[in-house]
Design an enzyme around this catalytic site. Structure first.
Site, PDB file in Angstrom:
ATOM      1  N   ASP A 140       0.860  -1.184   0.000  1.00  0.00           N
ATOM      2  CA  ASP A 140       0.000   0.000   0.000  1.00  0.00           C
ATOM      3  C   ASP A 140       0.903   1.244   0.000  1.00  0.00           C
ATOM      4  OD1 ASP A 140       0.938   0.235   2.576  1.00  0.00           O
ATOM      5  OD2 ASP A 140      -1.037   0.243   3.528  1.00  0.00           O
ATOM      6  N   CYS A 151       3.238  -3.220   3.995  1.00  0.00           N
ATOM      7  CA  CYS A 151       2.327  -2.128   4.376  1.00  0.00           C
ATOM      8  C   CYS A 151       2.948  -1.448   5.588  1.00  0.00           C
ATOM      9  CB  CYS A 151       0.899  -2.631   4.608  1.00  0.00           C
ATOM     10  SG  CYS A 151       0.614  -3.660   6.048  1.00  0.00           S
ATOM     11  N   THR A 165       2.589  -1.947   8.820  1.00  0.00           N
ATOM     12  CA  THR A 165       3.023  -2.922   9.829  1.00  0.00           C
ATOM     13  C   THR A 165       3.323  -4.297   9.237  1.00  0.00           C
ATOM     14  OG1 THR A 165       0.744  -3.605  10.160  1.00  0.00           O
ATOM     15  CG2 THR A 165       1.577  -1.839  11.604  1.00  0.00           C
ATOM     16  N   HIS A 218       9.959 -23.447   9.064  1.00  0.00           N
ATOM     17  CA  HIS A 218       8.918 -24.126   9.850  1.00  0.00           C
ATOM     18  C   HIS A 218       7.523 -24.018   9.239  1.00  0.00           C
ATOM     19  CE1 HIS A 218      11.148 -24.250  13.990  1.00  0.00           C
ATOM     20  NE2 HIS A 218      11.922 -24.610  12.989  1.00  0.00           N
ATOM     21  N   HIS A 245       7.185 -30.482  10.749  1.00  0.00           N
ATOM     22  CA  HIS A 245       6.458 -29.259  10.412  1.00  0.00           C
ATOM     23  C   HIS A 245       5.409 -29.501   9.330  1.00  0.00           C
ATOM     24  CE1 HIS A 245       9.435 -27.270  12.814  1.00  0.00           C
ATOM     25  NE2 HIS A 245      10.403 -27.743  12.048  1.00  0.00           N
TER      26      HIS A 245
END
Ligand code: RB5
Length: 150
Positions: free
Chosen positions: A8, A65, A67, A98, A133
């Site tokens: 963004d 973005c 965060t 993982h 995993h």
């Protein structure tokens, strides 16, 4: 490697820097926008990157973005996507080892360009470890159609 990227407005500058970094590393980058720091909605770009990976057109995705959180949530709505927000080399490496993440997400308001580059490099250099995993990732995949976990 063919890598779809998107951001963004908050992630635009870092996306551009990471696009250069990836191209310098010899990767084929499909830039899905945004194309400026004009305000846009991160779900549009998370979805675009997610679809570009889930379709098989790209091997990996990179989202940015403010965060990394909102755009990762959006990308994760696309079946087949495992988008991980990473903050450093360790989280980036483990997201691949993982979780077999196929989209890596960064927060431009939280990490600087050097840390972001190092994290992306760590993500690209890491290998999916499978083993114990794999069953867990299979359980995540089963959630896509709300099937009982295997
Ligand atoms: C945009 O202001 C900001 O909300 C967005 O970039 C992101 O941080 C959302 O998760």
């Amino acid at each position: 490697m063919r890598i779809a990227i998107g951001s963004d407005h908050a992630g635009f500058e870092l996306k551009q820097q990471l696009a250069d970094f990836l191209r310098e590393g010899g990767h084929d980058v499909e830039d899905l926008g945004t194309t400026s720091d004009e305000r846009v909605d991160y779900p549009d770009f998370g979805a675009a990157v997610g679809r570009a990976v889930a379709s098989g057109d790209n091997e990996l995705g990179l989202c940015v973005c403010g965060t990394g959180i909102g755009i990762s949530i959006a990308a994760n709505k696309v079946d087949g996507v495992r988008a991980a927000v990473v903050h450093d080399v360790t989280s980036a490496r483990l997201a691949k080892e993982h979780n077999d993440a196929n989209v890596v997400c960064l927060g431009a308001r939280l990490v600087g360009p050097e840390v972001a580059q190092e994290a992306v490099h760590a993500f690209l250099s890491a290998s999916w470890q499978e083993g114990r995993h794999a069953e867990r990732v299979d359980k995540i995949t089963a959630l896509e159609h709300d099937r009982p976990c295997p």
